[in-house]
Motif scaffolding. Structure first.
Motif, PDB file in Angstrom:
ATOM      1  N   TYR B  54     -31.783   8.905 -13.723  1.00  0.00           N
ATOM      2  CA  TYR B  54     -30.828   8.656 -14.958  1.00  0.00           C
ATOM      3  C   TYR B  54     -31.020   9.486 -15.999  1.00  0.00           C
ATOM      4  O   TYR B  54     -32.044   9.984 -16.261  1.00  0.00           O
ATOM      5  CB  TYR B  54     -30.618   7.260 -15.299  1.00  0.00           C
ATOM      6  CG  TYR B  54     -30.781   6.153 -14.238  1.00  0.00           C
ATOM      7  CD1 TYR B  54     -29.685   5.934 -13.189  1.00  0.00           C
ATOM      8  CD2 TYR B  54     -31.887   5.556 -13.689  1.00  0.00           C
ATOM      9  CE1 TYR B  54     -29.648   5.249 -12.368  1.00  0.00           C
ATOM     10  CE2 TYR B  54     -31.865   4.835 -12.673  1.00  0.00           C
ATOM     11  CZ  TYR B  54     -30.725   4.552 -11.962  1.00  0.00           C
ATOM     12  OH  TYR B  54     -30.851   3.564 -11.006  1.00  0.00           O
ATOM     13  N   THR B  55     -29.888   9.891 -16.534  1.00  0.00           N
ATOM     14  CA  THR B  55     -30.044  10.327 -18.072  1.00  0.00           C
ATOM     15  C   THR B  55     -29.977   9.364 -19.004  1.00  0.00           C
ATOM     16  O   THR B  55     -29.422   8.157 -18.906  1.00  0.00           O
ATOM     17  CB  THR B  55     -29.002  11.321 -18.403  1.00  0.00           C
ATOM     18  OG1 THR B  55     -27.635  10.922 -18.201  1.00  0.00           O
ATOM     19  CG2 THR B  55     -29.125  12.676 -17.448  1.00  0.00           C
ATOM     20  N   TRP B  75     -35.364  -0.695 -13.520  1.00  0.00           N
ATOM     21  CA  TRP B  75     -36.655  -1.511 -13.592  1.00  0.00           C
ATOM     22  C   TRP B  75     -36.395  -2.375 -14.818  1.00  0.00           C
ATOM     23  O   TRP B  75     -37.212  -3.555 -14.787  1.00  0.00           O
ATOM     24  CB  TRP B  75     -37.977  -0.667 -13.617  1.00  0.00           C
ATOM     25  CG  TRP B  75     -37.979  -0.058 -12.127  1.00  0.00           C
ATOM     26  CD1 TRP B  75     -37.417  -0.110 -11.162  1.00  0.00           C
ATOM     27  CD2 TRP B  75     -39.166   0.857 -12.097  1.00  0.00           C
ATOM     28  NE1 TRP B  75     -38.006   0.771 -10.303  1.00  0.00           N
ATOM     29  CE2 TRP B  75     -39.063   1.134 -10.766  1.00  0.00           C
ATOM     30  CE3 TRP B  75     -40.100   1.568 -12.736  1.00  0.00           C
ATOM     31  CZ2 TRP B  75     -39.693   2.179 -10.020  1.00  0.00           C
ATOM     32  CZ3 TRP B  75     -41.176   2.466 -12.016  1.00  0.00           C
ATOM     33  CH2 TRP B  75     -40.934   2.569 -10.911  1.00  0.00           C
ATOM     34  N   LEU B  76     -35.907  -1.910 -15.753  1.00  0.00           N
ATOM     35  CA  LEU B  76     -36.040  -2.671 -16.902  1.00  0.00           C
ATOM     36  C   LEU B  76     -34.668  -3.194 -17.473  1.00  0.00           C
ATOM     37  O   LEU B  76     -34.191  -3.341 -18.705  1.00  0.00           O
ATOM     38  CB  LEU B  76     -36.515  -2.039 -18.158  1.00  0.00           C
ATOM     39  CG  LEU B  76     -38.046  -1.607 -18.082  1.00  0.00           C
ATOM     40  CD1 LEU B  76     -38.561  -0.710 -19.295  1.00  0.00           C
ATOM     41  CD2 LEU B  76     -38.929  -3.064 -18.240  1.00  0.00           C
ATOM     42  N   LEU B  81     -23.565  -0.990 -21.959  1.00  0.00           N
ATOM     43  CA  LEU B  81     -22.671   0.115 -21.443  1.00  0.00           C
ATOM     44  C   LEU B  81     -23.145   0.786 -20.069  1.00  0.00           C
ATOM     45  O   LEU B  81     -22.636   2.110 -19.828  1.00  0.00           O
ATOM     46  CB  LEU B  81     -22.630   1.296 -22.542  1.00  0.00           C
ATOM     47  CG  LEU B  81     -22.240   1.074 -23.913  1.00  0.00           C
ATOM     48  CD1 LEU B  81     -22.504   2.094 -24.658  1.00  0.00           C
ATOM     49  CD2 LEU B  81     -20.644   0.808 -23.641  1.00  0.00           C
ATOM     50  N   GLY B  82     -23.998   0.205 -19.406  1.00  0.00           N
ATOM     51  CA  GLY B  82     -24.295   0.545 -18.065  1.00  0.00           C
ATOM     52  C   GLY B  82     -25.418   1.461 -17.961  1.00  0.00           C
ATOM     53  O   GLY B  82     -25.438   2.490 -17.142  1.00  0.00           O
ATOM     54  N   ARG B  83     -26.224   1.709 -19.185  1.00  0.00           N
ATOM     55  CA  ARG B  83     -27.302   2.586 -19.285  1.00  0.00           C
ATOM     56  C   ARG B  83     -28.573   2.145 -18.727  1.00  0.00           C
ATOM     57  O   ARG B  83     -28.803   1.204 -19.225  1.00  0.00           O
ATOM     58  CB  ARG B  83     -27.185   3.373 -20.711  1.00  0.00           C
ATOM     59  CG  ARG B  83     -25.857   4.077 -21.063  1.00  0.00           C
ATOM     60  CD  ARG B  83     -25.927   4.614 -22.290  1.00  0.00           C
ATOM     61  NE  ARG B  83     -25.936   3.709 -23.426  1.00  0.00           N
ATOM     62  CZ  ARG B  83     -25.669   3.962 -24.691  1.00  0.00           C
ATOM     63  NH1 ARG B  83     -25.390   4.993 -25.065  1.00  0.00           N
ATOM     64  NH2 ARG B  83     -25.667   2.956 -25.571  1.00  0.00           N
ATOM     65  N   ASP B  84     -29.499   3.185 -18.103  1.00  0.00           N
ATOM     66  CA  ASP B  84     -30.622   2.720 -17.531  1.00  0.00           C
ATOM     67  C   ASP B  84     -31.707   2.333 -18.793  1.00  0.00           C
ATOM     68  O   ASP B  84     -31.983   3.556 -19.587  1.00  0.00           O
ATOM     69  CB  ASP B  84     -31.293   3.521 -16.740  1.00  0.00           C
ATOM     70  CG  ASP B  84     -32.541   3.292 -16.054  1.00  0.00           C
ATOM     71  OD1 ASP B  84     -32.703   1.988 -15.621  1.00  0.00           O
ATOM     72  OD2 ASP B  84     -33.734   3.950 -16.379  1.00  0.00           O
ATOM     73  N   MET B  85     -32.097   1.388 -19.097  1.00  0.00           N
ATOM     74  CA  MET B  85     -32.957   0.883 -19.998  1.00  0.00           C
ATOM     75  C   MET B  85     -34.406   1.758 -20.086  1.00  0.00           C
ATOM     76  O   MET B  85     -34.760   2.287 -21.139  1.00  0.00           O
ATOM     77  CB  MET B  85     -33.343  -0.373 -20.395  1.00  0.00           C
ATOM     78  CG  MET B  85     -32.321  -1.214 -20.986  1.00  0.00           C
ATOM     79  SD  MET B  85     -32.085  -0.682 -22.656  1.00  0.00           S
ATOM     80  CE  MET B  85     -33.432  -1.214 -23.480  1.00  0.00           C
ATOM     81  N   MET B  86     -34.791   1.866 -18.972  1.00  0.00           N
ATOM     82  CA  MET B  86     -36.392   2.448 -18.815  1.00  0.00           C
ATOM     83  C   MET B  86     -36.152   3.908 -19.330  1.00  0.00           C
ATOM     84  O   MET B  86     -36.906   4.552 -20.279  1.00  0.00           O
ATOM     85  CB  MET B  86     -36.586   2.643 -17.339  1.00  0.00           C
ATOM     86  CG  MET B  86     -37.767   3.187 -16.897  1.00  0.00           C
ATOM     87  SD  MET B  86     -39.141   1.872 -16.818  1.00  0.00           S
ATOM     88  CE  MET B  86     -40.678   3.169 -16.405  1.00  0.00           C
TER      89      MET B  86
END
Lengths: 317, 293
Positions: B54-55, B75-76, B81-86
Motif C-alpha cells: 500500500y501507499t 496488520w494494524l 478513509l480506508g488507508r493502511d495503518m501499518m
C-alpha cells in the motif's frame, strides 16, 4: 539574604519581560492574516464596518505604535479586550485561572507525595532490583507522550470500565465533591506523571550525595536508627537542590497543561489558549503568553530565594 | 600487524580515548538496547514502505467510512478513509525521525554557537547572548510553537527549523560553561601565543574538548524535538495530513477512540519507545564520555 537582593531579582525580571513582550508582539502581529479574517469573507460586513472594527481594536495602526499602546495599557492593568468574546482579557484569564490552579495544585500535591518517598526508597536501596526498576520507570515516565497517556487513561477508565467521566470539569447539574473529584483524577494523574518521574530522580541523587557526608556517619555513630537518620538528617538537605528542579519544571508543566486541558476539555487557561488560537484572538493570546512567561520567571526567582534561605552556606549579595 | 606485537612492557597497553568510550558505552545495557532499537526502527521505516503493498495515502474504497480492524491484509487495521495503518505508521516514522534528527542538529549548532561566543568572549557579548537565552527560556515552549505554527502555517522544513530554534538554550548554557572553564587552560594559552585567532581557538582548540557534553545534549535534543513535533501534530498544528506523523495519526485516532482503540495504541507506543531509546542512549553516552571519576 537581604531585602535588597530580593528587590534586585524582581527588578531584573522587568527587562526580561520587555524582551519577551517585544518578541511575542512581533510574532503575533506580523503573522499573515489576522483576527478580522472571519469578517472579510462575509458579504454582510461592509468595508466601512470592517475598518471600524479594526480601528476599535487599534489594528489599523502601525505595529510599533500598537506595541507602545499595548505596553502602556498593560502596565496600567488594562490588558485589552478579547476579540472572540468582547470581554476584558485580564478578567477572562482570571476566570479561567481557577480550574488550572485546581488541576495544577492537585498535580503538584500528587507529585510531591509520590516523588519524595520514591526518591528516598531508591537512594537507600541503591543498586537493588527495586532501585533499577524505579530508574526504568522514571525513564519511561519522562519519555511517555502526555497526550497518549491521556488517551490510554480515557480508553481504560471511561470507555472500557466506565468508572470515570472522559472529560469535562463537572457533570451537568452535578458539581458535588465526588463528582468533581471523578473529573479531576485523570487529568491530574496525567499532568503529574512527568514531574513524579523527574523529581524522584533528583531526590534520589540528592539523597545519595547527602548520605555520603560525614555528619550522616556521625548521626549513625550516635546510635540513631536508619529511619531517623534518613528522615531527620538527610531528607531536609536532599530536598534543597530539588527546589531548583521544581522551578525549572514549571515551564514543562505549562506545556503539559495545554495538552492535558485540551484532551480532557478542562476549562482552564490552557484550553483558553487553544480556543484563542482558533479565533486568532490577538489580545487574549498576548495576555496568556505574558501570563505564562511571568509564571516561569517568578517560579525561577522563588526557587533562587528558597534555595538561598534553605541552605545557609549560600549567601547572595 | 606483527610489528605491534613486540614484547610489551606493561601487561595492559594504554587504551585510546575512543576505545575506552566504546567499552564504557557497551557496559550500559539500556543504551545498547536503545541504539539497537533506533537502528532497527530506522531500517524498518526507511525500507518498510518499499515492501508494503500500500501507499500511505492509498485508499481502499471498500473500507471507507469507519476504521477497519486488524486483518491479514491490514496488520494494524485501516483508518476511516480506508488507508493502511501499518504503512502510514512507517511513513510517520520517517517524518518523526527526520524531524528529530534535523531539529536536534539545528538546536545543537545554534546552541553551540551561542554558548561558544558567550563563553569565549565573555563581557558584553556574554551578557547580551545570555539575556537572549533567558528570554527564550522564559517563554513557555509548546504555546510558543503553537503560536508560530498556527499563525504562520510553515512548510514542514520551516517547522523543523522552528522546533530546532526553540530547544537550543540548554546546549548554549552547557557549551558556555565548558568554554568558560576551557579558555583558561594552558593549551589554549599556548595556541594563542602561537598566534591562533579567535575562531581558530574556539573551534579548533576548545570545541573538540567539549565534544562529550555536546554529543550528550545533541542526543537528548533528538528526543525533545520528536516529542515537541508529536505534541504539535497531535494538537493539529504540526505537519498536516495527508502526510502522516505519529502525532497526527494519534490526533485522528482520538476521535475514534471508543470505536477503534487499536488505532490509538501503535503511534503512541512508537513515540514512547523512540524517545525512551534516545534518552537511554543519551544516558549511556554521558556515562561513557564524561566519567565522573
Amino acid at each position: 539574604m537581604s531585602l535588597g537582593y530580593v528587590l534586585r531579582r524582581l527588578l531584573s525580571a522587568i527587562p526580561l519581560l520587555l524582551g519577551i513582550s517585544v518578541i511575542l508582539f512581533a510574532i503575533i502581529h506580523l503573522a499573515p492574516g489576522g483576527p478580522l479574517d472571519m469578517y472579510t469573507e462575509n458579504p454582510a460586513v461592509s468595508k466601512e464596518a470592517l475598518a471600524q472594527i479594526a480601528a476599535a481594536y487599534g489594528l489599523d495602526q502601525p505595529v510599533p505604535v500598537q506595541y507602545v499602546l499595548w505596553l502602556k495599557s498593560m502596565v496600567l492593568g488594562d490588558w485589552g479586550y478579547s476579540i472572540r468574546t468582547g470581554r476584558p482579557v485580564l478578567s477572562e484569564i482570571v476566570l479561567r485561572l481557577g480550574p488550572t490552579l485546581e488541576l495544577g495544585g492537585l498535580a503538584l500535591l500528587i507529585s510531591l507525595l509520590l516523588a519524595i518517598p520514591l526518591g528516598i526508597i531508591s537512594a537507600s536501596r541503591r543498586g537493588s532490583k527495586l532501585d533499577s526498576s524505579l530508574t526504568l520507570a522514571s525513564f519511561a515516565g519522562i519519555s511517555i507522550p502526555v497526550f497518549w497517556l491521556a488517551l490510554l487513561l480515557q480508553l481504560l477508565f471511561s470507555v472500557q470500565l466506565g468508572w470515570l467521566p472522559s472529560a469535562g470539569y463537572k457533570s451537568i447539574g452535578g458539581g458535588d465533591f465526588m463528582d468533581r473529584l471523578s473529573h479531576i483524577v485523570m487529568p491530574a494523574a496525567v499532568l503529574s506523571l512527568a514531574t513524579i518521574a523527574s523529581w524522584s530522580r533528583f531526590i534520589r541523587s540528592g539523597m545519595i550525595d547527602v548520605l555520603n557526608q560525614d555528619y550522616i556517619r556521625t548521626a549513625y555513630a550516635k546510635g540513631r536508627s536508619e529511619r531517623g537518620v534518613v528522615i531527620l538528617h538527610a531528607l531536609r538537605n536532599a530536598l534543597i537542590p530539588a527546589v531548583t528542579v521544581i522551578a525549572v519544571d514549571f515551564a514543562t508543566v505549562i506545556s503539559g497543561a495545554v495538552i492535558t486541558e485540551t484532551v480532557f476539555a478542562w476549562p482552564g487557561i490552557g484550553r483558553l489558549f487553544m480556543e484563542s488560537m482558533d479565533g486568532r484572538d490577538y489580545p487574549m493570546l498576548m495576555g496568556l503568553m505574558m501570563m505564562g512567561s511571568l509564571g516561569i520567571i517568578l517560579a525561577n526567582i522563588i526557587a533562587d530565594l528558597a534555595y538561598a534561605s534553605l541552605d545557609p552556606r549560600i549567601r547572595y549579595g | 600487524m606483527a610489528d605491534i606485537s613486540a614484547p610489551a612492557i606493561s601487561a595492559r597497553p594504554p587504551q585510546s580515548y575512543g576505545r575506552r568510550v566504546v567499552k564504557r558505552f557497551l557496559r550500559h545495557r539500556g543504551a545498547v538496547f536503545g541504539l539497537v532499537f533506533l537502528l532497527l526502527l530506522a531500517l524498518t521505516v526507511i525500507l518498510g514502505p518499499f515492501f508494503s503493498p500500500y501507499t500511505y495515502d492509498g485508499q481502499d474504497f471498500m473500507l471507507i467510512g469507519s476504521p477497519g480492524p486488524m486483518t491479514a491484509q491490514h496488520w494494524l487495521g485501516t483508518d476511516e478513509l480506508g488507508r493502511d495503518m501499518m504503512t502510514r505508521l512507517m511513513h510517520g516514522g520517517r517524518v518523526s525521525l527526520a524531524v528529530g534528527l534535523a531539529g536536534a542538529i539545528i538546536a545543537t549548532i545554534a546552541g553551540t554557537l551561542v554558548g561558544a561566543l558567550s563563553g569565549f568572549y565573555r563581557g558584553w557579548t556574554d551578557t547580551i547572548l545570555m539575556r537572549a537565552t533567558d528570554v527564550m527560556l522564559s517563554i513557555p515552549t509548546l504555546p510558543l510553537v503553537l503560536l508560530l505554527s498556527g499563525l504562520f502555517r510553515p512548510s514542514p522544513p520551516l517547522l523543523v527549523a522552528i522546533v530546532g530554534m526553540l530547544i537550543w538554550m540548554g546546549t548554549a548554557r552547557l557549551v558556555r560553561s565548558q568554554f568558560l572553564a576551557l579558555r583558561e587552560r594552558e593549551f589554549v594559552e599556548a595556541a594563542r601565543a602561537l598566534g591562533a585567532g579567535g575562531a581558530r581557538l574556539m573551534f579548533r582548540h576548545i570545541l573538540p574538548n567539549a565534544i562529550g557534553p555536546i554529543t550528550v545534549s545533541a542526543t537528548l535534543a533528538v528526543g525533545s524535538a520528536i516529542m515537541l513535533e508529536s505534541a504539535l501534530s497531535f494538537l493539529g498544528f504540526g505537519i498536516q495530513p495527508p502526510v502522516p506523523t505519529w502525532g497526527n495519526l494519534l490526533n485522528s485516532a482520538s476521535s475514534w477512540l471508543s470505536v477503534a482503540p487499536w488505532l490509538a495504541i501503535p503511534p503512541g507506543l512508537l513515540i514512547l519507545f523512540t524517545v525512551l531509546a534516545v534518552n537511554f542512549l543519551g544516558d549511556g553516552l554521558r556515562d561513557a564520555m564524561e566519567p565522573r571519576e
